[in-house]
Design a protein around this motif. Sequence first.
Motif, PDB file in Angstrom:
ATOM      1  N   PHE A 125       6.504   6.064  14.739  1.00 35.10           N
ATOM      2  CA  PHE A 125       7.274   7.195  14.195  1.00 35.10           C
ATOM      3  C   PHE A 125       7.860   6.853  12.833  1.00 35.10           C
ATOM      4  CE2 PHE A 125      11.409   9.124  13.444  1.00 35.10           C
ATOM      5  CZ  PHE A 125      11.090  10.476  13.480  1.00 35.10           C
ATOM      6  N   ALA A 126       8.548   5.700  12.746  1.00 35.32           N
ATOM      7  CA  ALA A 126       9.305   5.374  11.534  1.00 35.32           C
ATOM      8  C   ALA A 126       8.411   5.153  10.326  1.00 35.32           C
ATOM      9  CB  ALA A 126      10.175   4.144  11.783  1.00 35.32           C
ATOM     10  N   VAL A 127       7.328   4.412  10.502  1.00 38.30           N
ATOM     11  CA  VAL A 127       6.484   4.046   9.364  1.00 38.30           C
ATOM     12  C   VAL A 127       5.359   5.063   9.144  1.00 38.30           C
ATOM     13  CG1 VAL A 127       4.934   2.294   8.416  1.00 38.30           C
ATOM     14  CG2 VAL A 127       7.021   1.599   9.596  1.00 38.30           C
ATOM     15  N   ILE A 128       4.609   5.365  10.212  1.00 40.83           N
ATOM     16  CA  ILE A 128       3.434   6.221  10.037  1.00 40.83           C
ATOM     17  C   ILE A 128       3.819   7.687   9.867  1.00 40.83           C
ATOM     18  CG2 ILE A 128       1.283   7.006  11.109  1.00 40.83           C
ATOM     19  CD1 ILE A 128       0.997   4.283  12.372  1.00 40.83           C
ATOM     20  N   VAL A 129       4.822   8.167  10.606  1.00 40.37           N
ATOM     21  CA  VAL A 129       5.221   9.572  10.504  1.00 40.37           C
ATOM     22  C   VAL A 129       6.215   9.792   9.372  1.00 40.37           C
ATOM     23  CG1 VAL A 129       6.293  11.520  11.699  1.00 40.37           C
ATOM     24  CG2 VAL A 129       4.776   9.988  12.952  1.00 40.37           C
ATOM     25  N   ALA A 130       7.359   9.094   9.443  1.00 44.08           N
ATOM     26  CA  ALA A 130       8.442   9.369   8.494  1.00 44.08           C
ATOM     27  C   ALA A 130       8.140   8.908   7.071  1.00 44.08           C
ATOM     28  CB  ALA A 130       9.731   8.708   8.983  1.00 44.08           C
ATOM     29  N   PHE A 131       7.279   7.892   6.889  1.00 48.10           N
ATOM     30  CA  PHE A 131       6.962   7.424   5.545  1.00 48.10           C
ATOM     31  C   PHE A 131       5.744   8.127   4.955  1.00 48.10           C
ATOM     32  CE2 PHE A 131       9.076   2.937   5.729  1.00 48.10           C
ATOM     33  CZ  PHE A 131      10.311   3.568   5.820  1.00 48.10           C
ATOM     34  N   VAL A 132       4.780   8.473   5.806  1.00 45.90           N
ATOM     35  CA  VAL A 132       3.557   9.099   5.301  1.00 45.90           C
ATOM     36  C   VAL A 132       3.783  10.569   4.949  1.00 45.90           C
ATOM     37  CG1 VAL A 132       1.194   9.785   5.884  1.00 45.90           C
ATOM     38  CG2 VAL A 132       2.024   7.494   6.495  1.00 45.90           C
ATOM     39  N   ILE A 133       4.560  11.287   5.768  1.00 50.72           N
ATOM     40  CA  ILE A 133       4.767  12.724   5.547  1.00 50.72           C
ATOM     41  C   ILE A 133       5.360  13.029   4.167  1.00 50.72           C
ATOM     42  CG2 ILE A 133       6.221  14.673   6.272  1.00 50.72           C
ATOM     43  CD1 ILE A 133       5.521  14.038   9.123  1.00 50.72           C
ATOM     44  N   SER A 138       4.699  15.540  -0.916  1.00 45.97           N
ATOM     45  CA  SER A 138       5.123  15.426  -2.314  1.00 45.97           C
ATOM     46  C   SER A 138       4.004  15.777  -3.287  1.00 45.97           C
ATOM     47  CB  SER A 138       5.622  14.006  -2.603  1.00 45.97           C
ATOM     48  OG  SER A 138       4.557  13.067  -2.524  1.00 45.97           O
ATOM     49  N   MET A 139       2.754  15.753  -2.796  1.00 44.62           N
ATOM     50  CA  MET A 139       1.624  16.094  -3.659  1.00 44.62           C
ATOM     51  C   MET A 139       1.668  17.547  -4.115  1.00 44.62           C
ATOM     52  SD  MET A 139      -1.452  14.110  -1.636  1.00 44.62           S
ATOM     53  CE  MET A 139      -1.394  12.337  -1.336  1.00 44.62           C
ATOM     54  N   THR A 140       2.323  18.419  -3.317  1.00 46.97           N
ATOM     55  CA  THR A 140       2.399  19.843  -3.665  1.00 46.97           C
ATOM     56  C   THR A 140       3.823  20.296  -3.928  1.00 46.97           C
ATOM     57  OG1 THR A 140       2.507  20.410  -1.305  1.00 46.97           O
ATOM     58  CG2 THR A 140       0.326  20.361  -2.328  1.00 46.97           C
ATOM     59  N   MET A 141       4.746  19.347  -4.099  1.00 44.09           N
ATOM     60  CA  MET A 141       6.155  19.674  -4.321  1.00 44.09           C
ATOM     61  C   MET A 141       6.625  19.137  -5.659  1.00 44.09           C
ATOM     62  SD  MET A 141       8.029  18.907  -0.661  1.00 44.09           S
ATOM     63  CE  MET A 141       7.725  19.893   0.793  1.00 44.09           C
ATOM     64  N   ASN A 142       7.664  19.764  -6.217  1.00 48.61           N
ATOM     65  CA  ASN A 142       8.305  19.194  -7.399  1.00 48.61           C
ATOM     66  C   ASN A 142       9.298  18.126  -6.963  1.00 48.61           C
ATOM     67  OD1 ASN A 142      10.665  20.530  -6.517  1.00 48.61           O
ATOM     68  ND2 ASN A 142      10.170  22.363  -7.723  1.00 48.61           N
TER      69      ASN A 142
END
Length: 341
Positions: A125-133, A138-142
């Motif tokens: 959860f901490a690394v794969i979910v919370a860090f990857v998301i 961010s690729m489509t966000m300012n």
Amino acid sequence: MDCLYLSVIGGFLHWPTVLMFVIYCITIVALAGFMGRATESLAIVAGPQIGGLLNATFGNAVELIISIFALKAGLVGVVLASLTGSVLWNLLLVAGLSFFVGGLKYKRQTFNVHDARHNSGLLMFAVIVAFVIPEVFSMTMNESKTLSLSIGISVILIFLYVAALMFRLVTHRGVYQHKSEAEHSHEEPEWSKWKAIIVLALATVAVAYVSESLVHTFTEVAEVFGWTELFIGVIIVAIVGNAAEHASAIIFAYKNKMDIAVEIAVGSTLQIAMFVAPLLVLISLFFPVSMPLVFSLPELIAMVSAVLLTISITNDGDTNWFEGATLLAAYVIMGIGFYLL
């Protein structure tokens, strides 16, 4: 503690930066020895879970302090790289060395399989979910929306970390007790509970003082040796900031106290990912440059690979020297990659 005196004297007399860098590093390693002895005493009194948690907390306090000073200086890249380095350091190098050293003395070492599986879920959860998301979105966000997403994820991570502590230390404490806890319960601690707490506190203050001085040497040392900002964060800051866990975990593994060794390595990683990292995101809001929870692609791939490899090795509650060597090999490969990047 001659090295501590040298750190103080050298700082006042403005000795050469590279020399002070070496002295500061040696001082932190020496102080880590005292932290390890104090933690072992507390672990005998309070049990492996609390002992491992205390060691991880006091060890990560050093890195937290270093990171706050780096954020204040606007070195967001160094802080994110140091968080990556801490995950790799604990899961691959600390756990790897613990399994390897312990495995040389004992052909087979066991630890609490229920704790291992519980930690596996949290690592996922901490690394794969919370860090990857955050990286994906961010690729489509300012920048503003990315920071808002990071703040929301950080708050959730901290709440879940507190809930995990409540689960293991309060509501379900002793439910998944491992036989080694009972075996070690009859040992006599080297120091009393209060003496161990005082030693831990004083050692932490001393490490924090030395670490604050150490961070000011990074720029010049990097220029001398040709190191990049990413390499400093991933390798150097991680090594210095986690020396306490490194020393303690290996000592416990050599004494066949694998519950504590694993709790230090994996528990410290969880604390970095679920508490230190999100806390730094929130603290950065008070500085001119805020830090979103967005890592580079090499950092993410390295952390995810470390998590998956660690889970596959520790999920059976059994380890040996070859599994330790596998983790160490993975760390060396990633270290070479970050050095050449």
